[in-house]
Design a protein around this motif. Sequence first.
Motif, PDB file in Angstrom:
ATOM      1  N   ASP A 130      -8.030  74.842  89.047  1.00 48.75           N
ATOM      2  CA  ASP A 130      -9.143  73.910  89.249  1.00 48.75           C
ATOM      3  C   ASP A 130     -10.031  73.876  88.012  1.00 48.75           C
ATOM      4  OD1 ASP A 130     -10.881  72.143  90.415  1.00 48.75           O
ATOM      5  OD2 ASP A 130     -11.751  73.589  91.811  1.00 48.75           O
ATOM      6  N   ARG A 132      -9.104  74.672  84.922  1.00 45.75           N
ATOM      7  CA  ARG A 132      -8.339  74.050  83.836  1.00 45.75           C
ATOM      8  C   ARG A 132      -8.402  72.524  83.950  1.00 45.75           C
ATOM      9  NH1 ARG A 132      -8.729  78.421  81.917  1.00 45.75           N
ATOM     10  NH2 ARG A 132      -7.042  79.853  81.304  1.00 45.75           N
ATOM     11  N   ALA A 133      -8.326  72.031  85.170  1.00 46.67           N
ATOM     12  CA  ALA A 133      -8.421  70.582  85.380  1.00 46.67           C
ATOM     13  C   ALA A 133      -9.801  70.063  85.027  1.00 46.67           C
ATOM     14  CB  ALA A 133      -8.080  70.246  86.833  1.00 46.67           C
ATOM     15  N   GLU A 137     -10.958  67.043  82.453  1.00 46.89           N
ATOM     16  CA  GLU A 137     -11.836  65.948  82.879  1.00 46.89           C
ATOM     17  C   GLU A 137     -13.014  65.800  81.921  1.00 46.89           C
ATOM     18  OE1 GLU A 137     -12.600  65.648  87.317  1.00 46.89           O
ATOM     19  OE2 GLU A 137     -11.593  67.594  87.219  1.00 46.89           O
ATOM     20  N   ARG A 144     -13.869  63.610  88.852  1.00 42.88           N
ATOM     21  CA  ARG A 144     -13.074  63.374  90.054  1.00 42.88           C
ATOM     22  C   ARG A 144     -13.913  62.860  91.222  1.00 42.88           C
ATOM     23  NH1 ARG A 144     -11.879  69.756  91.176  1.00 42.88           N
ATOM     24  NH2 ARG A 144     -11.791  69.743  88.904  1.00 42.88           N
ATOM     25  N   VAL A 151      -3.643  64.474  89.135  1.00 41.29           N
ATOM     26  CA  VAL A 151      -3.223  65.703  88.466  1.00 41.29           C
ATOM     27  C   VAL A 151      -1.719  65.841  88.596  1.00 41.29           C
ATOM     28  CG1 VAL A 151      -3.366  68.221  88.452  1.00 41.29           C
ATOM     29  CG2 VAL A 151      -5.417  66.864  88.902  1.00 41.29           C
ATOM     30  N   LEU A 153       0.862  68.864  88.065  1.00 41.91           N
ATOM     31  CA  LEU A 153       1.072  70.287  87.803  1.00 41.91           C
ATOM     32  C   LEU A 153       2.505  70.473  87.355  1.00 41.91           C
ATOM     33  CD1 LEU A 153       0.006  73.248  88.044  1.00 41.91           C
ATOM     34  CD2 LEU A 153       0.980  73.248  90.355  1.00 41.91           C
ATOM     35  N   PHE A 180      -9.567  65.052  94.045  1.00 41.29           N
ATOM     36  CA  PHE A 180      -8.543  64.406  93.228  1.00 41.29           C
ATOM     37  C   PHE A 180      -7.922  63.247  93.992  1.00 41.29           C
ATOM     38  CE2 PHE A 180      -8.221  68.863  91.515  1.00 41.29           C
ATOM     39  CZ  PHE A 180      -8.740  68.572  90.262  1.00 41.29           C
ATOM     40  N   VAL A 183      -2.360  64.957  93.644  1.00 40.57           N
ATOM     41  CA  VAL A 183      -1.845  66.061  92.832  1.00 40.57           C
ATOM     42  C   VAL A 183      -0.339  66.104  93.033  1.00 40.57           C
ATOM     43  CG1 VAL A 183      -1.864  68.532  92.356  1.00 40.57           C
ATOM     44  CG2 VAL A 183      -3.989  67.386  93.039  1.00 40.57           C
ATOM     45  N   VAL A 211      -4.577  64.168  84.621  1.00 38.76           N
ATOM     46  CA  VAL A 211      -4.714  65.515  84.062  1.00 38.76           C
ATOM     47  C   VAL A 211      -3.388  66.240  84.226  1.00 38.76           C
ATOM     48  CG1 VAL A 211      -5.846  67.755  84.311  1.00 38.76           C
ATOM     49  CG2 VAL A 211      -7.179  65.631  84.572  1.00 38.76           C
ATOM     50  N   LEU A 213      -1.432  69.696  83.954  1.00 34.81           N
ATOM     51  CA  LEU A 213      -1.694  71.135  83.919  1.00 34.81           C
ATOM     52  C   LEU A 213      -0.389  71.892  83.671  1.00 34.81           C
ATOM     53  CD1 LEU A 213      -4.144  71.598  86.931  1.00 34.81           C
ATOM     54  CD2 LEU A 213      -4.703  71.353  84.498  1.00 34.81           C
ATOM     55  N   GLY A 245      -3.957  70.246  79.852  1.00 33.79           N
ATOM     56  CA  GLY A 245      -4.878  71.378  79.816  1.00 33.79           C
ATOM     57  C   GLY A 245      -4.255  72.607  79.189  1.00 33.79           C
TER      58      GLY A 245
END
Length: 414
Positions: A130, A132-133, A137, A144, A151, A153, A180, A183, A211, A213, A245
């Motif tokens: 969270d 890192r996101a 941002e 968000r 996102v 991942l 978000f 994800v 984003v 990650l 990120g």
Amino acid sequence: MTANARASPDARDDTGVLDDEAVLLVGHGSRREKSNEQVRALAADLEDRLGLPVDAGFLELATPSISDAIAGLAATVSRISVVQLSLFAASHVKNDVPLAVQRARNEHPDVTVHNGAHLGVHPALVDLLDDRAAAVEAELGVDRETDDVAVVLCARGSSDPDANSDAHKLARLLYEGRAFDRVETAFIGVTEPRLEEALHAAAKHRPDAVVVLPYMLGDGVLTGRIREGAAEFDVEYPYVDAAAGDPLGTDGRLLDVLGDRWQEARTESVDMSCDTCKYKVELDGYEADVGGAKATLRALTHQESHADRDDVDDEPHAHDAPAKHVAVCTNQTCAADGAPAVLEGLRQAARDSDACDARITRSSCLGRCGDGPMVAVYPDGVWYGGVDGSDAERIVSSHLDRDRIVSDLVDQVL
């Protein structure tokens, strides 16, 4: 009460003296020394956290090996807890590390060696992701709460469906309770959906930002590929801001997870996902992987292919490995039927041969009790049964020297 005391209430006895215990933090090992130093740095931080000696060891490509690291600790303590710095439970966690630990137990019978679990799915990791996101941002100038932020991942990817499912679980946990837009889970290799595919799918919903990650420990080759994929997507879709990120790194929250895994290991309360393990149950598409003996032999072969840690070339999985690995079952039944003589006969015949390029080792039970002594030759997947000492020279001169199977001894071919 200090933070250390809260983290490890059992680390010291009533006199304040350290218990007779140490921890081994096991990393994968890398050709990039920077990645190996990250493992050593986490080991030092974990030592400060637990108030116990913590050493770093590596599965492959770096020193010390797991066996060497345990040998070093075994000289000073009588209890060692192995904690694994692996993100998910695939073959390294399920096969390779347990094999190395069992070998260490055999080599140090007076030392209790506990084997811990991987990092897995943990609230501290969700919290770290969270953050890192949020950093991405801020870099993109989006929020968000007011903008549509998607996102992706991106994990490494594995041939183990159990490991891949944990990546999806982490993504879902990151989505739940947060603002978000969506994800999604992606992988940089081995399995699908790949990163490019997931990014294109996200773009169809026209978010304000994406984003990306990297679910990696360090800033290595795979993290670089994830960054490149995010940058290419940002150029290709000018109406969507996108950036990648940072990896997990040495964030202190990893120590929270490692501390929990240490406690599980030392109290023998490790809970693995056996109900969805492809080595224990039949999963569609993975039927050939079922069976502990097969997994053990694959681990033996893999481990020997990475035995040389001093001369690592640029080609992965290709440094100074023997052409074949021979495993001789020396468990109770086979031992009673003469397996030690077979093992010594094979080793002597291999030493006498100018053509044999094989490593010959002991193995625990291969699951063919009553049909032994059993000898398994890999990567060929040929198992010989009912072998006696007089057969050793034939196996070496025919199979190991000239790739000619000794057909009258064959028990099964995998």
